[in-house]
Design an enzyme around this catalytic site. Structure first.
Site: not given
Length: 686
Positions: A538, A623, A658
Site C-alpha cells: 500500500s 481494491d 486491498h
C-alpha cells in the site's frame, strides 16, 4: 529445478493520454487501464497472471511445501480468550480445515451451554471473498447487527438477526461501513453510509427495526472528512466522530433517548485533534491542544464541553507520545510510547496507585486488548516480540499480579525461541537523524555480507509497525534470512514529530531513511546488495517504488504489495476512494507546490530506462484503497522501459481487494508465493 517456460511477458498496448496541470503535460500511455469495463483490461491482467504462474512454475511444489509448513505451525482448532460483555462471555473459534471464524457466546458462566451467533464457513459458501464485520449486540442481548462484504471493496451490507430464533430480518442496509450502534431502546440503530462512487463514509442514519425508511441524522459535507458512529464504553452515549488527517469533531447523544438531537461536543478547529471517553460526570479528552505535539490528556464536565472548559489531567511531554486510554471504574490506563517502545501506565482515580507495567526488551510489542467491561480490576493486555509468540495476559491492577490467559501455540515441533535473536540498531540518515531498525535472525549467522536479508517498512499515516512475532516469518528465518523492520519517518515510532517529518513536503524523508538503513545494513555486513530484499504494501508499496527509482543497485529483489505508485494522477482524481480525505497526508496537487513535489517522487512518473531489481508486484481487482490499475500501469511501464533482464511479475487477485484473500488459509498461499519468489532468487527451493 524445473526450467522456466518460454511464455513471453505481456506487452500492454500504448494509448497515449495527455494529462495537463499547472501548464505541465504528462503523457500516460496506460491510462486506458483505469476503465475496468474495458474488454482488454481483464485480458491484460489475466495475461500477467498467466505469465507470473508460468515463470514461477518451477517453484510450485516449493510453494505448496511452504504453504503446508506455514499451515502446520497454526493451531487449526483454535479458540480466542473469552471476554465478558453485558452478562455474556463472547468467544471466537476456528475449526480444523476451515477458513473462517465461528462466533459464539455463553451466558454468565463459561460452564453454561454455548449459543451460536455466526458460522462464517457456512455464510461464505458460494462466495470467492467473504468478510463479516461490525458485530453489535443489542442492550437486552436478544438481537445482533452485523455487516457483510463479498467482494473485498470494504462496502458492507448491514443485516439484523434474532439470536434466540436465528431468524435474519428482512431489513438490509447496503453501502455501509458495516458497523452500527444500538440505542438503549433495543430497536434503534445508528450506522454510517458510504458515497457510492468515492466510498467516503459521510452520512449517519437512524434505523428502526421493521421500518422501511431510515432517517438521515447527520451528513459530513466537507470532502476532506469521513465520519463514523459508535457507543461509548460507559454505554451512556451514542457518538458521531468526524475525522480528517489533522482535525476532529464529535457529536453526542444520550443513548437512552435515541430520538433526541445530537449535540456538538467541540466544534472543529483546523489542526485541533481530539478524542473523547466518558466517565461519570466527565469526558476525558486526548488532544494536541496548545501545540501538544505528543498529545496530553484533559477533562471537562459533560455539560461544559467548550474548549476553554477543558482541564489538564496528564500534561504534554516532549519524549512521550500518548497513544490511547482505557477507562475503568477505579482505574485509568494510558498507552504511551517513549523512545520507540510501548509503555502501559496504570493510575487509580483516587491517586493511591500510579505505575508502569515492567518491560525489559528493545524489540517487543505491548498493547491493551479487549477491555469492554467497566467495573473490573482486571486489565487485559497483549505482549509479544520478534522472538516471543503472542500472549494474552490478565493483570490485576490492584494487586499488580498477572495471569497468562493464552500463549500462542507454534506447532510443528521445530520452534524454540532460544534459537533466535533480536536487536535494535540505528542508521544515520542524510540529514544526520538516527533511524531505528528492529532485527530478528536465527542465532549463528555471521556478519560476512552473505546473509539474505528482507527489509520491511510502511512509513505513512503515523502508523507504527511494532516488532511483532510471526509464525509465517519463521519460513524465512529458518532458511537463513535476516528480517528487519525499518522504523522510517512517516510512522510514529519516535513520537508525533516522527510522523510530521515524513509527510507532505517532508515525504522524501521516508524514502531516504529506508535507503540509509539499507546502506547501513550493507556497511555493517549483515548482508550485501546481492542478497538484500525489500518489501512494503500500500503506502509501503509507494516506498518500494521510490527506492527502486532512487537506488535500484542496492536491492536484488522487491515485493511491492498493492502499491500506491501513481501518486499525482490519483491525488488529482477526487472520484477515487480516499483521495480528498488524504490531502493533509500527501498534499493537494491542485496547488502547484504540492504538484511539483509529488511528481518528483511519484514512482510511476519517475520510471526510467535503467536497470531495476527483480520484482513481484501484487494487486486486488476489487481494491478500494489502491485501485488495481496503479500496479498494473506501473508494471506495464517498467516492462517497457527497464534495461535489464531481471524478473518482473504482476499477480492480481481477481476476487479480492486491498487485504488479499479473505480465508485464513487462502491468504497463506499468497504469503507462500511471495516467499518462494524471494527464496528462489537466493537459489533456495527446499
Amino acid at each position: 529445478m524445473t526450467k522456466k517456460t518460454g511464455l513471453k511477458p505481456p506487452i500492454a498496448k500504448k494509448m497515449p493520454h495527455e494529462l495537463e496541470m499547472h501548464g505541465d503535460v504528462r503523457i500516460d500511455n496506460y491510462f486506458w487501464m483505469k476503465d475496468r469495463e474495458h474488454p482488454e483490461v481483464k485480458d491484460y491482467l489475466n495475461a500477467e497472471n498467466a505469465y507470473c504462474d508460468s515463470q514461477m512454475a518451477h517453484t510450485k511444489s516449493f510453494q505448496d511445501n511452504l504453504f503446508e509448513e506455514m499451515k502446520a505451525r497454526i493451531k487449526e482448532d483454535d479458540t480466542s480468550v473469552p471476554y465478558k460483555y453485558n452478562g455474556y462471555w463472547y468467544i471466537t473459534k476456528f475449526e480444523k480445515g476451515k477458513n473462517y471464524p465461528i462466533y459464539t457466546r455463553k451466558k454468565e458462566s463459561l460452564d453454561n451451554p454455548e449459543e451460536l451467533l455466526f458460522n462464517c464457513n457456512d455464510m461464505a459458501k458460494g462466495h470467492s471473498y467473504f468478510k463479516l464485520a461490525g458485530i453489535s449486540i443489542s442492550p437486552d442481548n436478544s438481537k445482533v447487527s452485523y455487516g457483510i462484504d463479498t467482494n473485498g471493496r470494504r462496502n458492507y451490507t448491514i443485516h439484523f438477526k434474532d439470536i434466540k430464533t436465528g431468524e435474519v430480518a428482512e431489513d438490509q442496509v447496503p453501502n455501509t461501513t458495516g458497523s452500527s450502534s444500538w440505542g438503549n431502546d433495543n430497536e434503534t440503530l445508528f450506522y454510517t453510509k458510504k458515497d457510492e462512487v468515492t466510498l467516503r463514509a459521510y452520512q449517519v442514519y437512524k434505523h428502526k427495526l421493521g421500518q422501511k425508511e431510515d432517517e438521515l441524522i447527520f451528513q459530513e459535507n466537507d470532502e476532506a472528512f469521513g465520519t463514523t458512529v459508535y457507543k461509548s464504553k460507559s454505554r451512556k452515549y451514542i457518538i458521531i466522530a468526524c475525522y480528517s488527517t489533522l482535525t476532529n469533531e464529535y457529536h453526542i447523544l444520550n443513548a437512552d433517548q435515541p430520538d433526541g438531537k445530537f449535540e456538538v461536543f467541540q466544534p472543529r478547529i483546523r489542526g485541533l485533534e481530539y478524542s473523547i471517553s466518558h466517565y461519570k460526570d466527565y469526558f476525558y479528552i486526548l488532544t494536541n491542544k496548545d501545540k501538544a505535539t505528543n498529545f496530553k490528556l484533559m477533562k471537562c464536565l459533560k455539560n461544559q464541553r467548550a474548549i476553554d472548559q477543558w482541564e489538564e489531567v496528564i500534561g504534554h511531554r516532549a519524549d512521550t507520545l500518548i497513544e490511547n486510554i482505557d477507562i475503568f471504574k477505579d482505574y485509568l490506563v494510558v498507552s504511551e510510547r517513549r523512545h520507540g517502545l510501548n509503555e502501559i501506565r496504570i493510575k487509580r482515580w483516587d491517586d493511591t496507585q500510579d505505575y508502569y507495567l515492567p518491560f525489559d526488551n528493545e524489540t517487543y510489542t505491548a498493547y491493551t486488548g479487549t477491555n469492554v467491561e467497566f467495573d473490573t480490576e482486571l486489565l487485559r493486555y497483549g505482549y509479544n516480540s520478534l522472538t516471543t509468540p503472542a500472549s494474552v495476559i490478565a493483570f490485576n491492577m490492584r494487586t499488580q499480579t498477572k495471569k497468562i490467559l493464552k500463549e500462542q501455540d507454534v506447532l510443528g515441533g521445530k520452534f524454540n525461541k532460544d534459537n533466535y535473536a533480536s536487536e535494535r540498531i540505528w542508521a544515520t540518515a542524510d540529514d544526520g537523524t538516527k533511524i531505528p531498525m528492529s532485527l530478528v535472525y536465527r542465532k549463528g549467522i555471521k556478519k560476512d555480507g552473505t546473509n539474505p536479508l528482507l527489509q520491511y517498512a510502511y512509513g505513512s499515516y503515523g502508523s507504527t509497525v511494532d516488532p511483532y512475532f510471526s509464525t509465517i516469518r519463521l519460513s524465512l528465518l529458518d532458511r537463513g534470512f535476516i528480517y528487519v523492520i525499518c522504523h522510517a519517518r512517516g510512522g510514529e515510532y519516535l513520537g508525533r514529530k516522527w510522523y510530521e517529518d515524513g509527510k507532505l513536503l517532508k515525504k522524501k524523508n521516508t524514502f531516504s531513511d529506508f535507503i540509509a538503513c539499507s546502506i547501513h545494513l550493507i556497511k555493517e555486513r549483515y548482508t550485501s546488495s546481492k542478497h538484500l530484499y525489500a518489501m512494503g504494501g500500500s503506502a509501503g508499496g509507494l516506498l518500494m517504488g521510490a527506492i527502486i527509482n532512487q537506488a535500484p543497485e542496492l536491492y536484488n529483489g522487491i515485493v511491492a504489495a498493492v502499491p500506491f505508485v501513481d501518486v499525482v494522477t490519483t491525488m488529482l482524481d477526487d472520484s477515487i476512494p480516499l483521495t480528498t480525505g488524504e490531502y493533509d497526508e500527501w498534499g493537494n496537487p491542485n496547488d502547484v507546490l504540492y504538484y511539483n513535489y509529488m511528481k518528483s517522487y511519484s514512482p510511476y512518473d519517475n520510471v526510467e530506462a535503467k536497470d531495476y531489481p527483480n520484482m513481484l508486484v501484487t494487486a486486488g481487482f476489487n481494491d478500494s484503497q489502491v485501485q488495481y490499475w496503479e500496479p498494473a500501469k506501473w508494471v506495464a511501464k517498467l516492462r517497457d522501459m527497464k534495461s535489464d533482464s531481471n524478473q518482473l511479475y504482476l499477480k492480481t487477485n481477481m476476487d479480492a481487494g486491498h487485504g488479499g484473500a479473505s480465508g485464513r488459509f487462502d491468504s497463506l498461499k499468497e504469503d507462500a508465493e511471495e516467499f518462494a519468489f524471494l527464496l528462489n532468487l537466493e537459489g533456495i527451493l527446499r
